[in-house]
Design a protein around this motif. Structure first.
Motif, PDB file in Angstrom:
ATOM      1  N   PHE A 122       0.815  -1.211   0.000  1.00 38.19           N
ATOM      2  CA  PHE A 122       0.000   0.000   0.000  1.00 38.19           C
ATOM      3  C   PHE A 122       0.851   1.266   0.000  1.00 38.19           C
ATOM      4  O   PHE A 122       0.339   2.358  -0.214  1.00 38.19           O
ATOM      5  N   ALA A 123       2.148   1.108   0.259  1.00 38.23           N
ATOM      6  CA  ALA A 123       3.005   2.284   0.441  1.00 38.23           C
ATOM      7  C   ALA A 123       2.938   3.254  -0.745  1.00 38.23           C
ATOM      8  O   ALA A 123       2.710   4.452  -0.543  1.00 38.23           O
ATOM      9  N   PRO A 124       3.099   2.765  -1.997  1.00 35.88           N
ATOM     10  CA  PRO A 124       3.046   3.718  -3.120  1.00 35.88           C
ATOM     11  C   PRO A 124       1.712   4.459  -3.186  1.00 35.88           C
ATOM     12  O   PRO A 124       1.659   5.652  -3.460  1.00 35.88           O
ATOM     13  N   LEU A 125       0.635   3.718  -2.873  1.00 32.72           N
ATOM     14  CA  LEU A 125      -0.699   4.316  -2.883  1.00 32.72           C
ATOM     15  C   LEU A 125      -0.771   5.454  -1.863  1.00 32.72           C
ATOM     16  O   LEU A 125      -1.254   6.555  -2.155  1.00 32.72           O
ATOM     17  N   PHE A 126      -0.305   5.172  -0.654  1.00 34.82           N
ATOM     18  CA  PHE A 126      -0.360   6.192   0.392  1.00 34.82           C
ATOM     19  C   PHE A 126       0.479   7.401   0.024  1.00 34.82           C
ATOM     20  O   PHE A 126       0.126   8.540   0.321  1.00 34.82           O
ATOM     21  N   VAL A 127       1.624   7.151  -0.650  1.00 33.28           N
ATOM     22  CA  VAL A 127       2.464   8.282  -1.068  1.00 33.28           C
ATOM     23  C   VAL A 127       1.707   9.114  -2.103  1.00 33.28           C
ATOM     24  O   VAL A 127       1.724  10.348  -2.064  1.00 33.28           O
ATOM     25  N   MET A 128       0.987   8.412  -2.978  1.00 30.00           N
ATOM     26  CA  MET A 128       0.203   9.157  -3.979  1.00 30.00           C
ATOM     27  C   MET A 128      -0.875   9.997  -3.301  1.00 30.00           C
ATOM     28  O   MET A 128      -1.167  11.115  -3.725  1.00 30.00           O
TER      29      MET A 128
ATOM     30  N   LEU B  39       1.339   5.850   8.057  1.00 31.86           N
ATOM     31  CA  LEU B  39       0.140   5.073   7.723  1.00 31.86           C
ATOM     32  C   LEU B  39       0.474   3.608   7.416  1.00 31.86           C
ATOM     33  O   LEU B  39      -0.234   2.688   7.848  1.00 31.86           O
ATOM     34  N   VAL B  40       1.559   3.381   6.691  1.00 32.05           N
ATOM     35  CA  VAL B  40       1.963   1.991   6.414  1.00 32.05           C
ATOM     36  C   VAL B  40       2.264   1.281   7.733  1.00 32.05           C
ATOM     37  O   VAL B  40       1.851   0.139   7.959  1.00 32.05           O
ATOM     38  N   ALA B  41       2.973   1.977   8.616  1.00 32.79           N
ATOM     39  CA  ALA B  41       3.307   1.368   9.903  1.00 32.79           C
ATOM     40  C   ALA B  41       2.042   1.057  10.698  1.00 32.79           C
ATOM     41  O   ALA B  41       1.916  -0.028  11.280  1.00 32.79           O
ATOM     42  N   VAL B  42       1.096   1.993  10.705  1.00 37.74           N
ATOM     43  CA  VAL B  42      -0.162   1.766  11.428  1.00 37.74           C
ATOM     44  C   VAL B  42      -0.833   0.495  10.908  1.00 37.74           C
ATOM     45  O   VAL B  42      -1.243  -0.379  11.671  1.00 37.74           O
ATOM     46  N   LEU B  43      -0.892   0.405   9.592  1.00 42.67           N
ATOM     47  CA  LEU B  43      -1.591  -0.725   8.977  1.00 42.67           C
ATOM     48  C   LEU B  43      -0.919  -2.051   9.314  1.00 42.67           C
ATOM     49  O   LEU B  43      -1.576  -3.050   9.619  1.00 42.67           O
ATOM     50  N   ILE B  44       0.394  -2.048   9.301  1.00 46.50           N
ATOM     51  CA  ILE B  44       1.116  -3.305   9.493  1.00 46.50           C
ATOM     52  C   ILE B  44       1.175  -3.687  10.981  1.00 46.50           C
ATOM     53  O   ILE B  44       1.217  -4.855  11.339  1.00 46.50           O
ATOM     54  N   VAL B  45       1.122  -2.681  11.855  1.00 48.59           N
ATOM     55  CA  VAL B  45       1.163  -2.923  13.296  1.00 48.59           C
ATOM     56  C   VAL B  45      -0.199  -3.399  13.802  1.00 48.59           C
ATOM     57  O   VAL B  45      -0.301  -4.233  14.691  1.00 48.59           O
ATOM     58  N   PHE B  46      -1.225  -2.861  13.192  1.00 41.45           N
ATOM     59  CA  PHE B  46      -2.592  -3.082  13.647  1.00 41.45           C
ATOM     60  C   PHE B  46      -2.954  -4.571  13.772  1.00 41.45           C
ATOM     61  O   PHE B  46      -3.497  -5.005  14.782  1.00 41.45           O
TER      62      PHE B  46
ATOM     63  N   GLY C 207       7.867   2.739   3.328  1.00 43.49           N
ATOM     64  CA  GLY C 207       7.299   4.047   3.014  1.00 43.49           C
ATOM     65  C   GLY C 207       8.370   5.045   2.579  1.00 43.49           C
ATOM     66  O   GLY C 207       8.190   5.789   1.611  1.00 43.49           O
ATOM     67  N   GLU C 208       9.481   5.012   3.262  1.00 46.17           N
ATOM     68  CA  GLU C 208      10.555   5.961   2.940  1.00 46.17           C
ATOM     69  C   GLU C 208      11.280   5.603   1.647  1.00 46.17           C
ATOM     70  O   GLU C 208      11.759   6.476   0.920  1.00 46.17           O
ATOM     71  N   LEU C 209      11.350   4.296   1.371  1.00 44.55           N
ATOM     72  CA  LEU C 209      12.000   3.873   0.126  1.00 44.55           C
ATOM     73  C   LEU C 209      11.198   4.349  -1.068  1.00 44.55           C
ATOM     74  O   LEU C 209      11.743   4.692  -2.118  1.00 44.55           O
ATOM     75  N   VAL C 210       9.879   4.392  -0.906  1.00 50.79           N
ATOM     76  CA  VAL C 210       9.003   4.702  -2.032  1.00 50.79           C
ATOM     77  C   VAL C 210       9.063   6.178  -2.405  1.00 50.79           C
ATOM     78  O   VAL C 210       9.023   6.536  -3.580  1.00 50.79           O
ATOM     79  N   GLY C 211       9.149   7.037  -1.426  1.00 52.46           N
ATOM     80  CA  GLY C 211       9.177   8.446  -1.811  1.00 52.46           C
ATOM     81  C   GLY C 211       9.449   9.361  -0.645  1.00 52.46           C
ATOM     82  O   GLY C 211       9.226   8.991   0.509  1.00 52.46           O
ATOM     83  N   GLY C 212       9.942  10.558  -0.959  1.00 51.67           N
ATOM     84  CA  GLY C 212      10.230  11.522   0.079  1.00 51.67           C
ATOM     85  C   GLY C 212      11.720  11.794   0.147  1.00 51.67           C
ATOM     86  O   GLY C 212      12.516  11.154  -0.554  1.00 51.67           O
ATOM     87  N   ASN C 213      12.090  12.755   0.953  1.00 48.26           N
ATOM     88  CA  ASN C 213      13.507  13.067   1.079  1.00 48.26           C
ATOM     89  C   ASN C 213      13.924  13.144   2.534  1.00 48.26           C
ATOM     90  O   ASN C 213      14.769  13.933   2.918  1.00 48.26           O
ATOM     91  N   LEU C 214      13.288  12.323   3.341  1.00 51.65           N
ATOM     92  CA  LEU C 214      13.591  12.304   4.764  1.00 51.65           C
ATOM     93  C   LEU C 214      13.648  10.876   5.267  1.00 51.65           C
ATOM     94  O   LEU C 214      12.956  10.005   4.736  1.00 51.65           O
ATOM     95  N   GLY C 215      14.450  10.651   6.290  1.00 53.03           N
ATOM     96  CA  GLY C 215      14.474   9.347   6.947  1.00 53.03           C
ATOM     97  C   GLY C 215      15.592   8.459   6.444  1.00 53.03           C
ATOM     98  O   GLY C 215      16.190   8.701   5.385  1.00 53.03           O
ATOM     99  N   LEU C 216      15.867   7.418   7.214  1.00 50.01           N
ATOM    100  CA  LEU C 216      16.955   6.499   6.873  1.00 50.01           C
ATOM    101  C   LEU C 216      16.663   5.744   5.579  1.00 50.01           C
ATOM    102  O   LEU C 216      17.574   5.412   4.821  1.00 50.01           O
TER     103      LEU C 216
END
Ligand SMILES: Nc1ncnc2c1ncn2[C@@H]1O[C@H](COP(=O)(O)OP(=O)(O)O)[C@@H](O)[C@H]1O
Ligand SMILES: [Mg+2]
Lengths: 293, 256
Positions: B107-113, B124-131, B194-203
């Motif tokens: 779902f990560a690419p979708l959430f980034v979109m 959001l990805v973390a929430v979903l996977i932790v839930f 989530g971070e691999l998919v997009g953005g310019n922050l995080g490890l």
């Protein structure tokens, strides 16, 4: 909850009544002591969903237990003893017939009734004293008050000093003592006991029987006590009800008629206990072909 | 753990670090494939100075913490509701199962979109996977309470709420914590993807960035950083578990 009904007959020994009303009530006395537990034509079946006439687990249960009486219930395993007890405490409703406790028809959990099982059912996350208090907490008693009662009950049950322990830190016998303290902390008038000591070793069991018997006697509590230990039934009770195999019904009622109901350790030594146990063994067909499960 | 196992564990660590340091050289492996330990170590300082490593680490840690916290709370809440209401659970169970099987990170690419190059899709990805592990564990634990215990409390004239507060919820705690242990490691996975998919922050971003520059040592720095965050999250759960479940006999805790 009101407790007025024709069934509720005040006895002379009932110290709770003020003198004036007691003498007035005595006019209506029929029996010397009031009936505390009564089963009238009770049967119970457990039909599965959509099932019309499931076979009865227990049937034609009719008996009564007077206030202050201790009655044991014995019978082959699976004959419905626990089912009977659960109907008395309001967990199951009877399929037919009525169950009365303290002059009221039982339709759900009844106040002043306590319940004790073979499992101690102590909550592992509560200290011993908080386990003992749990019923009082549910009833909304203030903390200091219920703490005082818990401390007192634990003292009575020889667990002083273990108030702050957790259940896992106690031996099986001590845990069952704590369960007894929890039962008594409710200050129940009626106790339903379902093989409470059957998981204990013989010595621990006798000590606990002694404590229970003394409390029941001194506080004039009414108790229905399930056991499969025939000597225990004789040592503790005024009367013994014997149940048949399934569908369970009461086939015999035995008056124990021995002194020292408050002292089972001594009562066990009476010469009359042996023959009485022998009679119970005969009624239950112990040792006969087909009685071994 | 006794002394011998501790010594054994430390020896294995030293052996691992030593073979990382000298193994690549012995096997003649080029640095862009497998940089040796000291190379990664010096890269760590380079990134600390030049690439805001600390900031990226903190961003990832915050995302993990938020995702874990929100996901766990939701998991507990919904697990309790479904645990107490078998009818609702029966109705929802096929969908719960489907969602549980679905690879959540997909779902990560979708959430980034939807949410753009912000921290929100990662959370959001973390929430979903932790839930899910939290919800499933709480649900079945609430269901599995000893019926005799429930009867005992019912005979004491307890209300529905008291029954829940005094029996059902506390007896779900051990299962809740084993759910949280799993969830703490999954949260890191969710955020990383989530971070691999997009953005310019995080490890996760640093990881992709280093990869783009052919900086293998940088990739390792990011992986180690993510692992450290995961270890801290897991240790936090274990610490809380030990405090909350102190009443359990030690043998019943997975890591005593
Ligand atoms: N809640 C229940 N639902 C279905 N069957 C039950 C239930 N409770 C008891 N029974 C059945 O009633 C029978 C008698 O059980 P029980 O009263 O526990 O016997 P006892 O206590 O004399 O050993 C058993 O065969 C058991 O399967
Ligand atoms: Mg039984």
């Amino acid at each position: 909850m009101t407790t007025t009904s024709p069934m509720y007959v005040v006895s002379e020994s009932d110290g709770n009544q003020p003198a004036a009303t007691a003498s007035k009530a005595r006019v209506a006395d029929v029996t010397p002591t009031r009936v505390e537990i009564e089963f009238r034509g009770v049967s119970k079946a457990f039909p599965r969903k959509g099932q019309k006439d499931a076979p009865a687990v227990v049937k034609d249960l009719t008996f009564s237990i007077r206030k202050g009486e201790v009655v044991s219930l014995i019978g082959p395993s699976g004959c419905g003893k626990s089912t009977l007890l659960n109907m008395g405490s309001g967990l199951y409703s009877p399929t037919t017939g009525t169950v009365m406790v303290a002059g009221q028809e039982v339709k759900g959990p009844v106040k002043k009734v306590a319940f004790m099982l073979q499992k101690d059912l102590l909550m592992p996350w509560r200290t011993i004293e908080k386990n003992v208090e749990v019923g009082l907490e549910i009833a909304g008693m203030p903390k200091a008050e219920r703490r005082a009662i818990a401390t007192e009950m634990l003292g009575k049950c020889h667990l002083a000093g273990f108030e702050k322990h957790y259940p896992f830190q106690l031996s099986g016998g001590m845990r069952q003592r704590a369960a007894l303290a929890r039962t008594l902390a409710m200050k129940p008038d009626v106790l339903f006991l379902d093989e409470p000591f059957s998981a204990l070793d013989a010595q621990t069991k006798m000590v606990l029987q002694q404590d229970l018997a003394r409390t029941l006697y001194n506080e004039q509590k009414t108790a229905l006590f399930i056991t499969h230990d025939l000597a225990e039934a004789v040592a503790l009770s005024d009367r013994i009800l014997v149940m048949s195999a399934r569908p369970g019904t009461i086939i015999e009622e035995i008056d124990v008629n021995l002194p020292m109901r408050d002292n089972p350790l001594e009562r066990r030594k009476l010469p009359e206990t042996g023959p009485l146990i022998g009679r119970l063994m005969e009624l239950l067909h112990v040792g006969e072909e087909g009685s071994m499960h | 753990m006794n002394n011998r196992t501790v010594i054994g564990s430390v020896c294995i660590l030293l052996l691992f670090l030593a073979s990382w340091e000298w193994g690549p050289g012995v096997m003649g492996m080029p640095e862009y494939v497998l940089p040796k330990l000291s190379r990664v170590w010096s890269e760590f300082f380079v990134m600390w100075d030049n690439s805001d490593l600390l900031k990226h680490t903190l961003v990832t840690a915050a995302e993990v913490l938020l995702g874990f916290g929100i996901g766990a709370l939701l998991g507990v809440a919904i697990g309790v509701v479904l645990g107490l209401s078998p009818a609702t659970e029966a109705m929802l169970s096929p969908y719960i199962l489907a969602l549980q099987i679905a690879p959540k990170v997909a779902f990560a690419p979708l959430f980034v979109m939807w949410l753009g190059y912000t921290i929100y899709p990662k959370i959001l990805v973390a929430v979903l996977i932790v839930f899910f592990p939290v919800m499933i564990n709480v649900l079945s634990a609430v269901r599995a309470v000893d019926p005799d215990m429930i009867n005992l409390i019912r005979i004491m004239n307890a209300s529905r709420w008291q029954l829940f507060r005094l029996v059902e919820f506390p007896s779900a705690m051990p299962a809740l914590f084993s759910g949280l242990r799993i969830a703490s490691t999954l949260a890191v996975i969710g955020v990383t993807v989530g971070e691999l998919v997009g953005g310019n922050l995080g490890l996760g971003y640093l990881l992709v960035d280093s990869e783009g520059q052919g900086n293998t040592a940088g990739v390792f720095v990011a992986i180690v950083g993510l692992t450290v965050i995961g270890i801290v999250a897991y240790a936090g759960v274990v610490f809380a578990e030990k405090r909350m479940l102190h009443y359990m006999p030690k043998a019943n805790l997975v890591t005593a």
